[in-house]
Design an enzyme around this catalytic site. Structure first.
Site, PDB file in Angstrom:
ATOM      1  N   HIS A 185      85.362  55.348  37.320  1.00 54.24           N
ATOM      2  CA  HIS A 185      85.262  53.867  37.294  1.00 54.24           C
ATOM      3  C   HIS A 185      86.085  53.246  38.423  1.00 54.24           C
ATOM      4  CE1 HIS A 185      83.787  54.398  33.109  1.00 54.24           C
ATOM      5  NE2 HIS A 185      84.726  55.317  33.080  1.00 54.24           N
ATOM      6  N   SER A 211      88.487  44.687  66.529  1.00 51.25           N
ATOM      7  CA  SER A 211      87.930  43.360  66.320  1.00 51.25           C
ATOM      8  C   SER A 211      88.181  42.541  67.579  1.00 51.25           C
ATOM      9  CB  SER A 211      88.610  42.700  65.123  1.00 51.25           C
ATOM     10  OG  SER A 211      88.499  41.292  65.221  1.00 51.25           O
ATOM     11  N   GLU A 247      79.938  52.304  58.079  1.00 56.59           N
ATOM     12  CA  GLU A 247      79.130  51.189  57.550  1.00 56.59           C
ATOM     13  C   GLU A 247      77.664  51.328  57.972  1.00 56.59           C
ATOM     14  OE1 GLU A 247      81.939  47.364  57.508  1.00 56.59           O
ATOM     15  OE2 GLU A 247      82.042  48.476  59.357  1.00 56.59           O
TER      16      GLU A 247
END
Ligand code: ARG
Length: 466
Positions: free
Chosen positions: A165, A286, A299
């Protein structure tokens, strides 16, 4: 205009939004050369095998066969060298090659299409392509598995929190976690191997759908093209795309595995977790926030899975309403498979690189492994083993110990013996030896368990299995 590009020739009633007339629209919807030119090598190999068989069976002359084979080899070099002009009006790769062959060798070219049809020809070309792709996937998955085996070996003793979980559950080793992925990608690889087995039958010679009256030898072409045997039913042969759907299903399952791994890497590489640090090669900065190191490759692997799933659903949907045998709908099979294959290859390669290059922060993993009362089960197990409590009672006692530790904002191992004995009198100071994360993982020696000794057995199993 003959080529249909004249606006005036578009239909008065419905042609308003088309820049071209019906002939051009037909050509545009009908032509597959834009994507099936990828099959040129398979098409030429198939034609050489077919022509050779036709000559061997006395269906065409040896002279014609020699001309055809020579011409096909010339076309192969032309395409490989980028000197071939593909024409959309010739629809597809099969007709582009055949038309060039006629220009190169004259009338003999017209004999190549004896005892075959584009229906069995495309089934052959595409099957050869998918088979080669599956072989590439097998190699790529072996590389990914090898990367995980190396990391598992290196980190067989590195303790990390195991989660259920997404909550800290019990300590495990990073090596054990890596081996979970070995199992997953190992299953993908065996699915790939089974698919190669399934599809290892040659379609050529099924002709349009009914077979042919010419005395062809399908066993000969099957052998020449590296197939185990010819397909058995000519109707099925030209209407079957199971091999492509199987490839896409396998790709979708492997993609799902890759995506779960990508998701874990994204989580592990956050500053909050800090379990791994990606190499510069597989991350980006970034443009505005200098502190950031983004897991873009992970990703994108996660996202590629969406494309692969889309391709699987597309082809299943294309096929589901088709009566036997061939229908032109089936031409839409290729782009789905080509796109999924490219995505899968790239995703496996990127993951292999990321897994090999990432730096493991063992100290962070260990600190996290000990937090969240991850050894609570060890305490309960100790009460069962040493104090003879039924597991349910031990679970209850342990729950009280966890509650006490929580109220004191400390770990279980920080509770004093007196505090623990107040919860259950049979607890002795031996309990402290099971409350460390190292003791916890070392004790889990059941087959397939997380103990370093077991993880090493799993690694040895997979090293021998390759
Ligand atoms: N371009 C076609 C395809 O990819 C080749 C087969 C065409 N056969 C036909 N009877 N029109 O499916």
């Amino acid at each position: 205009m003959a080529d249909g590009t004249d606006t005036k020739s578009s239909n008065q009633m419905w042609g308003g939004r088309f820049a071209s007339g019906p002939a051009a629209i037909m050509e545009e919807i009908n032509a597959s050369i834009g994507f099936d030119k990828k099959l040129f090598a398979q098409d030429i190999r198939g034609s050489i095998a077919h022509a050779t068989m036709l000559a061997h069976q006395g269906i065409i002359s040896t002279e014609d066969k020699d001309k055809i084979v020579h011409g096909l080899n010339t076309i192969l070099s032309e395409i490989e060298a980028g000197n071939f002009e593909f024409s959309r009006s010739l629809e597809d790769i099969h007709m582009n090659v055949e038309s060039r062959l006629a220009a190169l060798v004259g009338p003999a070219a017209g004999r190549l299409h004896t005892a075959r049809s584009r229906n069995d020809q495309v089934a052959l070309d595409f099957r050869l392509w998918v088979k080669e792709e599956l072989q590439k996937c097998e190699q790529a998955l072996t590389g990914l598995i090898a990367a995980f085996l190396d990391r598992a070996e290196e980190h067989a003793d590195t303790v990390m929190p195991g989660f259920t979980h997404m909550q800290t559950a019990q300590p495990v080793t990073f090596g054990h976690h890596c081996m979970a992925y070995v199992e997953m990608f190992g299953r993908d690889r065996s699915r790939v191997r089974h698919a190669i087995e399934h599809m290892d039958e040659s379609p050529i010679g099924a002709a349009a759908l009914a077979g042919t009256g010419f005395p062809i030898d399908r066993h000969m072409t099957a052998k020449a093209l590296g197939f185990r045997e010819p397909t058995r039913n000519s109707i099925d042969t030209v209407s079957d795309r199971d091999f492509a759907i199987e490839f896409l299903s396998i790709a979708a399952i492997a993609g799902m595995h890759l995506s779960r791994l990508a998701e874990e890497i994204v989580i592990w590489s956050t500053p909050q977790f800090g379990f791994v640090r990606l190499s510069d090669a597989f991350s980006t900065g970034s443009s505005i926030m200098p502190q950031k190191k983004n897991p873009d490759a992970a990703e994108l692997v996660r996202a590629k899975t969406g494309r692969i799933n889309g391709s699987l659903v597309a082809l299943l949907t294309i096929m589901k309403g088709l009566p036997l045998a061939y229908s032109k709908d089936m031409q839409e099979d290729k782009e789905q498979v080509f796109d999924a294959a490219e995505s899968l290859e790239l995703a496996i390669a990127a993951m292999t690189g990321m897994v090999r290059d990432m730096t493991i922060n063992a100290a962070r993993m260990k600190a996290a492994a000990g937090s969240g009362y991850s050894t609570a089960t060890d305490l309960a197990d100790w009460l069962v083993r040493e104090a003879g409590l039924p597991f349910r009672d031990a679970h209850h006692v342990t729950g009280r110990a966890v509650a006490l530790a929580e109220s004191k904002s400390c770990d279980l191992a920080d509770l004093s013996l007196a505090e623990l004995q107040a919860i259950h009198p049979d607890i002795t100071d031996k309990i402290f030896s099971v409350l460390t994360v190292e003791a916890s993982v070392a004790s889990r020696k059941s087959f397939g368990g997380t103990a370093p000794s077991e993880v090493r057995k799993q690694i040895a199993f997979w090293r021998a299995r390759n």
